[in-house]
Design an enzyme around this catalytic site. Structure first.
Site, short mmCIF file in Angstrom:
data_model
loop_
_atom_site.label_atom_id
_atom_site.label_comp_id
_atom_site.label_asym_id
_atom_site.label_seq_id
_atom_site.Cartn_x
_atom_site.Cartn_y
_atom_site.Cartn_z
N VAL A 41 75.24 66.68 32.95
CA VAL A 41 75.00 65.47 32.16
C VAL A 41 74.42 65.85 30.80
O VAL A 41 74.82 65.33 29.76
CB VAL A 41 74.02 64.54 32.92
CG1 VAL A 41 73.53 63.42 32.01
CG2 VAL A 41 74.71 63.96 34.15
N CYS A 42 73.49 66.77 30.80
CA CYS A 42 72.77 67.13 29.57
C CYS A 42 73.74 67.49 28.44
O CYS A 42 73.64 66.97 27.34
CB CYS A 42 71.82 68.28 29.87
SG CYS A 42 70.94 68.86 28.44
N ILE A 184 66.24 56.43 26.47
CA ILE A 184 67.69 56.46 26.23
C ILE A 184 68.11 55.22 25.42
O ILE A 184 68.85 55.32 24.44
CB ILE A 184 68.48 56.59 27.56
CG1 ILE A 184 68.19 57.95 28.20
CG2 ILE A 184 69.98 56.40 27.34
CD1 ILE A 184 68.85 58.21 29.54
N VAL A 237 66.72 39.93 31.58
CA VAL A 237 68.08 39.39 31.45
C VAL A 237 68.43 38.85 32.82
O VAL A 237 68.33 39.57 33.82
CB VAL A 237 69.07 40.50 31.04
CG1 VAL A 237 70.50 40.01 31.11
CG2 VAL A 237 68.75 40.99 29.64
N GLY A 271 67.64 53.01 33.47
CA GLY A 271 67.16 54.11 34.31
C GLY A 271 68.28 54.86 34.99
O GLY A 271 69.46 54.52 34.83
N ASP A 312 67.11 66.58 38.46
CA ASP A 312 67.04 65.12 38.59
C ASP A 312 67.11 64.66 40.04
O ASP A 312 66.50 63.66 40.41
CB ASP A 312 68.18 64.45 37.81
CG ASP A 312 67.92 64.40 36.31
OD1 ASP A 312 66.97 65.06 35.86
OD2 ASP A 312 68.68 63.71 35.60
N HIS A 444 50.23 76.88 6.17
CA HIS A 444 50.08 75.74 5.27
C HIS A 444 51.21 75.74 4.26
O HIS A 444 51.57 76.80 3.77
CB HIS A 444 48.73 75.83 4.55
CG HIS A 444 48.53 74.71 3.57
ND1 HIS A 444 48.23 73.43 3.97
CD2 HIS A 444 48.60 74.70 2.22
CE1 HIS A 444 48.11 72.66 2.89
NE2 HIS A 444 48.34 73.40 1.81
C1 LIG Z 1 71.89 59.76 27.10
C2 LIG Z 1 70.97 60.77 27.72
C3 LIG Z 1 70.13 61.51 26.90
C4 LIG Z 1 69.28 62.46 27.46
N1 LIG Z 1 68.47 63.16 26.64
C5 LIG Z 1 67.65 64.09 27.15
C6 LIG Z 1 66.83 64.87 26.31
O1 LIG Z 1 66.85 64.72 25.09
N2 LIG Z 1 66.03 65.79 26.88
C7 LIG Z 1 65.98 65.98 28.24
O2 LIG Z 1 65.23 66.84 28.71
N3 LIG Z 1 66.75 65.25 29.06
C8 LIG Z 1 67.58 64.32 28.55
N4 LIG Z 1 68.39 63.60 29.39
C9 LIG Z 1 68.26 63.83 30.84
C10 LIG Z 1 69.00 65.11 31.22
O3 LIG Z 1 70.37 64.98 30.89
C11 LIG Z 1 68.85 65.36 32.72
O4 LIG Z 1 67.48 65.37 33.05
C12 LIG Z 1 69.45 66.71 33.08
O5 LIG Z 1 70.81 66.77 32.75
C13 LIG Z 1 69.28 66.97 34.59
O6 LIG Z 1 69.82 68.19 34.89
P1 LIG Z 1 70.34 68.54 36.35
O7 LIG Z 1 70.70 70.00 36.30
O8 LIG Z 1 69.37 68.09 37.35
O9 LIG Z 1 71.64 67.68 36.59
P2 LIG Z 1 72.85 67.15 35.70
O10 LIG Z 1 72.75 67.57 34.29
O11 LIG Z 1 72.93 65.70 36.01
O12 LIG Z 1 74.09 67.92 36.30
C14 LIG Z 1 74.51 67.73 37.61
C15 LIG Z 1 75.93 68.19 37.73
O13 LIG Z 1 76.30 68.20 39.10
C16 LIG Z 1 77.61 67.70 39.25
N5 LIG Z 1 77.77 67.21 40.62
C17 LIG Z 1 77.18 66.13 41.20
N6 LIG Z 1 77.55 66.03 42.50
C18 LIG Z 1 78.36 67.08 42.74
C19 LIG Z 1 79.06 67.54 43.88
N7 LIG Z 1 78.99 66.89 45.04
N8 LIG Z 1 79.82 68.65 43.77
C20 LIG Z 1 79.92 69.33 42.61
N9 LIG Z 1 79.27 68.94 41.49
C21 LIG Z 1 78.51 67.84 41.55
C22 LIG Z 1 77.67 66.60 38.19
O14 LIG Z 1 79.00 66.26 37.89
C23 LIG Z 1 76.94 67.28 37.04
O15 LIG Z 1 77.83 68.05 36.26
C24 LIG Z 1 69.26 62.66 28.87
C25 LIG Z 1 70.12 61.93 29.69
C26 LIG Z 1 70.96 61.00 29.12
C27 LIG Z 1 71.88 60.23 30.01
#
Ligand SMILES: Cc1cc2nc3c(=O)[nH]c(=O)nc-3n(C[C@H](O)[C@H](O)[C@H](O)COP(=O)(O)OP(=O)(O)OC[C@H]3O[C@@H](n4cnc5c(N)ncnc54)[C@H](O)[C@@H]3O)c2cc1C
Length: 470
Positions: A41-42, A184, A237, A271, A312, A444
């Site tokens: 997602v990141c 977000i 809402v 969320g 997450d 500075h």
């Molecule tokens: C718009 C937005 C802005 C953000 N900005 C920030 C920021 O500025 N700074 C920050 O720290 N965080 C930010 N975040 C949050 C951040 O993206 C997440 O905290 C982070 O990506 C979590 O990382 P993760 O490795 O836990 O999982 P994710 O990045 O969610 O990756 C999980 C991966 O697992 C894959 N997956 C899921 N289930 C399966 C399965 N069964 N088999 C195979 N693959 C699977 C998914 O497709 C995905 O690719 C933001 C989020 C959003 C939506």
């Protein structure tokens, strides 16, 4: 039987950081994700694309602000397709780079979806329809999270956006309602508002950014008052309906008074929910809490031997840097190192204008816990660097234990707060006290001096503001 030493499900910042460290430690690792390259997602639909668009917004607003010091630009021409392509290109380069790093480290990368069959094996469904069973010694679940919807308020129309579709910016709507005053919503609201959309933010709670201290948020709110059309607090809402003019929204305030308004588009950012369903966890002993987070201990172990969870899907705060550090901890545990995940401070940054960042204990947490603390604040109006940037609206504050003079928390609002907060995190992790920060020579003129001067404020000795110790 071929048994994989380590399988990681999900290649976000948690999963790929874990896979790379595992490979560096000599562990044979298989990384599984639906996408062609790691990133999660990141990189694909979170941190990186949002920050690319926020950079565009920053350039526009700085060019407008330049008139304050005698430089006037004509109104910017926005080529939305080019902007989107540039953002997509940033994502492609970064995810492609991660693909290369995977290959260099000899990480086995499988594109597909994984599901547990039992506590020792998973089934991977590949894009071409093939299925493969893999047996494992260890698994790290790093499946991340997805945007939440408000039950009953979801209608099937391209006018209703979530963070993913909002980032895939196709046009600049005339008006947009952002449901949810979290980071977000505020970040994406900032992007669209700067491009010309009339943005309304609606938040059910009495304030936005509920985790941050109100004095920091107040500085942000003052600045965004002119950017956003309005911010409706303590308002829910209750209904949304599409008609040919747009989306009709019915709001209800805290006195149950209802009003109706029309918007071109609505962005729902209320969320995120952990991706713990559809993983076949019922075929294992892995436990899930009421919110759907996988339960883990401080070594990221689940209730099932050999299965770990990070990022997450394993709990708050849902942030990329927390995911990566948890991933590295899980790998070290698997490698037999004596480690736990025990950070003293995890920074939070909101990349609005101004940025809001904090780490460690907040002032409101200190109050709630009845902690004996002193709050030392340094307003940026007294910072030479802030003046040269024409941005004196910032504030840096320290939450200091009165007895030990240890720095327990740091809060910053102002341009670049997201970078500056790293010094606060280091101070807290290193158990620094106010004297350490005061005696550390800062360059500075920089905004980093505001951290040093906040420590000086604690002693009633700040060079640039007169505030005797009480
Ligand atoms: C718009 C937005 C802005 C953000 N900005 C920030 C920021 O500025 N700074 C920050 O720290 N965080 C930010 N975040 C949050 C951040 O993206 C997440 O905290 C982070 O990506 C979590 O990382 P993760 O490795 O836990 O999982 P994710 O990045 O969610 O990756 C999980 C991966 O697992 C894959 N997956 C899921 N289930 C399966 C399965 N069964 N088999 C195979 N693959 C699977 C998914 O497709 C995905 O690719 C933001 C989020 C959003 C939506």
């Amino acid at each position: 039987m071929n048994i994989k030493q380590l399988i990681i499900i999900g290649a976000g910042p948690g999963g790929y950081a874990a896979a790379f460290l595992a490979a560096d430690l000599g562990i044979n690792v298989t990384l599984i994700d639906d996408e062609k390259n790691p990133g999660g997602v990141c990189l694909y639909r979170g941190c990186i694309p949002s920050k690319a668009l926020l950079h565009v917004a920053k350039v526009i607003s700085e060019s407008e602000q330049a008139k304050n010091f005698g430089v006037e630009f004509s109104k910017p021409k926005i080529k939305i397709d080019k902007m989107r392509e540039w953002k997509d290109d940033v994502v492609k380069k970064l995810t492609g780079g991660l693909g290369q790093l995977s290959k260099q480290r000899k990480v086995e990368y499988l594109q597909g979806r994984a599901k547990f069959i039992n506590a020792n094996s998973i089934e991977v469904s590949k894009q071409n329809g093939e299925k493969e069973i893999l047996n494992f010694e260890n698994v790290i679940i790093a499946t991340g999270s997805h945007p939440t919807k408000i039950p009953g308020l979801s209608i099937d129309t391209p006018r209703l956006l979530d963070s993913t579709s909002a980032l895939d910016i196709k046009d600049i709507p005339q008006s947009m309602l952002v449901i949810g005053g979290g980071y977000i919503g505020l970040e994406l609201g900032t992007v669209y508002a700067t491009l010309g959309t009339k943005i309304t933010i609606v938040e059910m709670l009495p304030g936005v950014l509920s985790g941050a201290d109100s004095d920091l948020v107040a500085v942000l709110l003052k600045n965004v008052q002119s950017l956003f059309e309005s911010i409706m607090l303590s308002t829910k809402v209750v209904e949304i309906k599409e008609d040919k003019r747009g989306i009709k929204v019915i709001f209800e305030d805290k006195d149950s008074k209802r009003v109706e308004k029309m918007y071109d588009k609505v962005l729902m950012s209320v969320g995120r929910k952990p991706n713990s369903k559809d993983l076949g966890l019922e075929n294992t002993k892995v436990e899930i809490d009421e919110q759907g987070f996988i339960k883990v201990d401080n070594q990221m172990r689940t209730a099932e031997k050999g299965i770990f969870a990070i990022g997450d899907v394993a709990g708050e705060p849902m942030l990329a840097h927390k995911a990566s550090h948890e991933g590295r901890t899980a790998v070290e545990v698997i490698a037999g190192h004596d480690v736990i995940f025990d950070p003293k401070a995890i920074p939070a940054v909101v990349f609005t204008d101004p940025e809001v960042a904090w780490c460690g204990m907040t002032e409101s947490e200190a109050k709630a816990q009845d902690k004996d603390v002193t709050i030392a604040k340094f307003p940026w109006a007294a910072s030479g660097r802030a003046m040269t940037l024409d941005r004196s609206d910032g504030l840096t504050k320290l939450i200091i234990d009165r007895e030990t003079e240890r720095i327990l928390g740091v809060g910053i609002v102002g341009p670049g707060a997201g970078d500056l907060i790293a010094e606060g995190v280091l101070a807290i992790e290193m158990n620094a006290n106010a004297t350490d920060l005061k005696l550390t020579i800062h360059p500075h003129p920089t905004l980093s001096e505001t951290l040093m001067e906040s420590a000086e404020v604690f002693f009633g000795q700040s060079t640039h503001i007169y505030r005797p110790k009480r």
